[in-house]
Design an enzyme around this catalytic site. Structure first.
Site, PDB file in Angstrom:
ATOM      1  N   GLN A  39      -8.290  -0.536  13.871  1.00 61.33           N
ATOM      2  CA  GLN A  39      -7.310  -1.255  14.693  1.00 61.33           C
ATOM      3  C   GLN A  39      -6.679  -0.268  15.672  1.00 61.33           C
ATOM      4  OE1 GLN A  39      -5.034  -4.242  11.827  1.00 61.33           O
ATOM      5  NE2 GLN A  39      -5.401  -2.314  10.785  1.00 61.33           N
ATOM      6  N   HIS A  91      10.004  -9.305   5.565  1.00 58.38           N
ATOM      7  CA  HIS A  91       9.527  -8.876   4.244  1.00 58.38           C
ATOM      8  C   HIS A  91      10.272  -9.551   3.104  1.00 58.38           C
ATOM      9  CE1 HIS A  91       7.861  -5.237   6.455  1.00 58.38           C
ATOM     10  NE2 HIS A  91       6.817  -5.766   5.843  1.00 58.38           N
ATOM     11  N   ASP A 143       2.348  -1.086   5.812  1.00 59.64           N
ATOM     12  CA  ASP A 143       3.613  -0.413   6.135  1.00 59.64           C
ATOM     13  C   ASP A 143       4.475  -0.190   4.901  1.00 59.64           C
ATOM     14  OD1 ASP A 143       5.421  -2.888   5.837  1.00 59.64           O
ATOM     15  OD2 ASP A 143       4.029  -3.552   7.375  1.00 59.64           O
ATOM     16  N   GLU A 163      -5.368  -2.690   1.087  1.00 60.14           N
ATOM     17  CA  GLU A 163      -5.213  -2.530   2.540  1.00 60.14           C
ATOM     18  C   GLU A 163      -6.509  -1.965   3.110  1.00 60.14           C
ATOM     19  OE1 GLU A 163      -4.575  -2.208   6.252  1.00 60.14           O
ATOM     20  OE2 GLU A 163      -2.795  -2.932   5.178  1.00 60.14           O
ATOM     21  N   ASP A 204     -11.545  -4.053   1.711  1.00 66.97           N
ATOM     22  CA  ASP A 204     -11.383  -5.355   2.338  1.00 66.97           C
ATOM     23  C   ASP A 204     -10.778  -6.342   1.343  1.00 66.97           C
ATOM     24  OD1 ASP A 204     -12.826  -8.225   2.816  1.00 66.97           O
ATOM     25  OD2 ASP A 204     -12.386  -7.214   4.717  1.00 66.97           O
ATOM     26  N   GLY A 205      -9.722  -7.035   1.767  1.00 65.58           N
ATOM     27  CA  GLY A 205      -9.034  -7.962   0.881  1.00 65.58           C
ATOM     28  C   GLY A 205      -9.901  -9.110   0.433  1.00 65.58           C
ATOM     29  N   ASP A 256       0.126 -10.242   3.270  1.00 68.99           N
ATOM     30  CA  ASP A 256       0.927  -9.704   4.377  1.00 68.99           C
ATOM     31  C   ASP A 256      -0.050  -9.219   5.437  1.00 68.99           C
ATOM     32  OD1 ASP A 256       2.710  -8.511   6.079  1.00 68.99           O
ATOM     33  OD2 ASP A 256       3.336  -6.932   4.686  1.00 68.99           O
ATOM     34  N   THR A 298      -2.103  -9.407   9.425  1.00 70.54           N
ATOM     35  CA  THR A 298      -1.830  -9.388  10.857  1.00 70.54           C
ATOM     36  C   THR A 298      -2.222 -10.734  11.476  1.00 70.54           C
ATOM     37  OG1 THR A 298      -4.047  -8.562  11.373  1.00 70.54           O
ATOM     38  CG2 THR A 298      -2.349  -6.924  10.951  1.00 70.54           C
ATOM     39  N   ASP A 299      -1.948 -10.892  12.778  1.00 73.54           N
ATOM     40  CA  ASP A 299      -2.472 -12.056  13.489  1.00 73.54           C
ATOM     41  C   ASP A 299      -3.979 -12.109  13.282  1.00 73.54           C
ATOM     42  OD1 ASP A 299      -0.409 -12.561  16.367  1.00 73.54           O
ATOM     43  OD2 ASP A 299       0.112 -11.551  14.517  1.00 73.54           O
TER      44      ASP A 299
END
Length: 274
Positions: free
Chosen positions: A28, A59, A83, A102, A133-134, A151, A153-154
């Site tokens: 990313q 959060h 994060d 993550e 990979d989730g 949690d 990302t777009d």
């Protein structure tokens, strides 16, 4: 000084930047800025993920809504959340075990070095951090969790598998309660509807709840919670658990918890037929 601009459709958000602290292009495009008014800010692929000033708005609602609906949340799975803010909030419930999956370890390392909102949570002995990979993790998972939290990302090439029906079916198989962020139903309607329809196919019971996050697209943000069992926020139970666990928050409280499930008429119409 310069300006960071996040564009969405025919509108945008501008935040004044004092300094670029970190930038990397790999899985990313990661950027970390020191802003003039919002503290440090994490941006992934041009999208604001958090600012120090309002990250608790996001959060705390992502985590405490599902966890306060469980008597004793002892084993929690977090998908994404590099994060560390989600794991930080999960640990306030004193679980026995937290697994965070993550895909991008650069996000974890950069956030710990330049932002540090996890407050040491990712180093807690109860926390296991897996770099994978989730989707693959939940496909192959043989364990069960009290709560699974996404949690992410777009939706993009890295995270698009996390909004698909197959992913939600696997999360249903390994969890008692499932929760995910669900984008802005106002300015990101297509993303929101995609997540909603996939969850609707996978789970018998599901609810939408909403919250205000100032630096997210036009401020309105949504979440979805799902389970095999009925989902009905019980204020008295939630308040009792809140008092017993003595959890300190900046944003969340039991009143906000229950109120977040009240949807405006236009959003009810978007999901009419549910």
């Amino acid at each position: 000084m310069s300006w960071f601009i996040e564009y969405y459709d025919d509108s945008a958000l501008m935040i004044k930047v004092k300094e670029t602290l970190f930038e990397s292009k790999g899985i990313q495009h990661i950027q970390i800025f020191e802003t003039a008014g919002f503290g440090k800010m994490l941006v992934l692929d041009g999208k604001i993920q958090l600012t120090e000033r309002d990250e608790s708005f996001y959060h705390e609602m992502l985590v405490h809504v599902p966890l306060f609906m469980v008597d004793e949340p002892k084993k929690i799975l977090v998908i994404g959340g590099g994060d560390g803010g989600t794991v930080r909030e999960v640990l306030k419930h004193n679980p026995d075990e937290v697994v965070m999956v993550e895909i991008d370890d650069t996000v974890i390392n950069a956030c710990r070095k330049y932002i540090g909102i996890d407050g040491g949570a990712l180093e807690d002995e109860r926390v296991t951090v897996l770099i994978e990979d989730g989707m693959e993790y939940v496909e192959n998972c043989k364990e069960r969790f009290d709560v699974v939290i996404v949690d992410g990302t777009d939706p993009n090439p890295v995270s698009e598998s996390l909004v698909k029906e197959d992913f939600f079916n696997n999360c249903k198989r390994i969890s008692n309660i499932f929760a995910t962020q669900a984008q802005s139903p106002f300015i990101q309607k297509e993303y929101f509807i995609e997540i909603y329809k996939s969850i609707k196919k996978a789970f018998e019971n599901y609810r939408i709840y909403i919250n205000f996050v100032p630096t997210y697209p036009l401020g309105l943000w949504s979440y979805m919670i799902a389970s095999k069992n009925e989902i009905e926020p019980d204020y008295d139970k939630i308040k009792q658990r809140w008092l017993e666990r003595k959890i300190s928050t900046k944003h969340y409280n039991p009143d906000l918890h229950v109120a977040s499930f009240a949807l405006p008429e236009w959003l009810k119409k978007e999901v009419k037929g549910d």
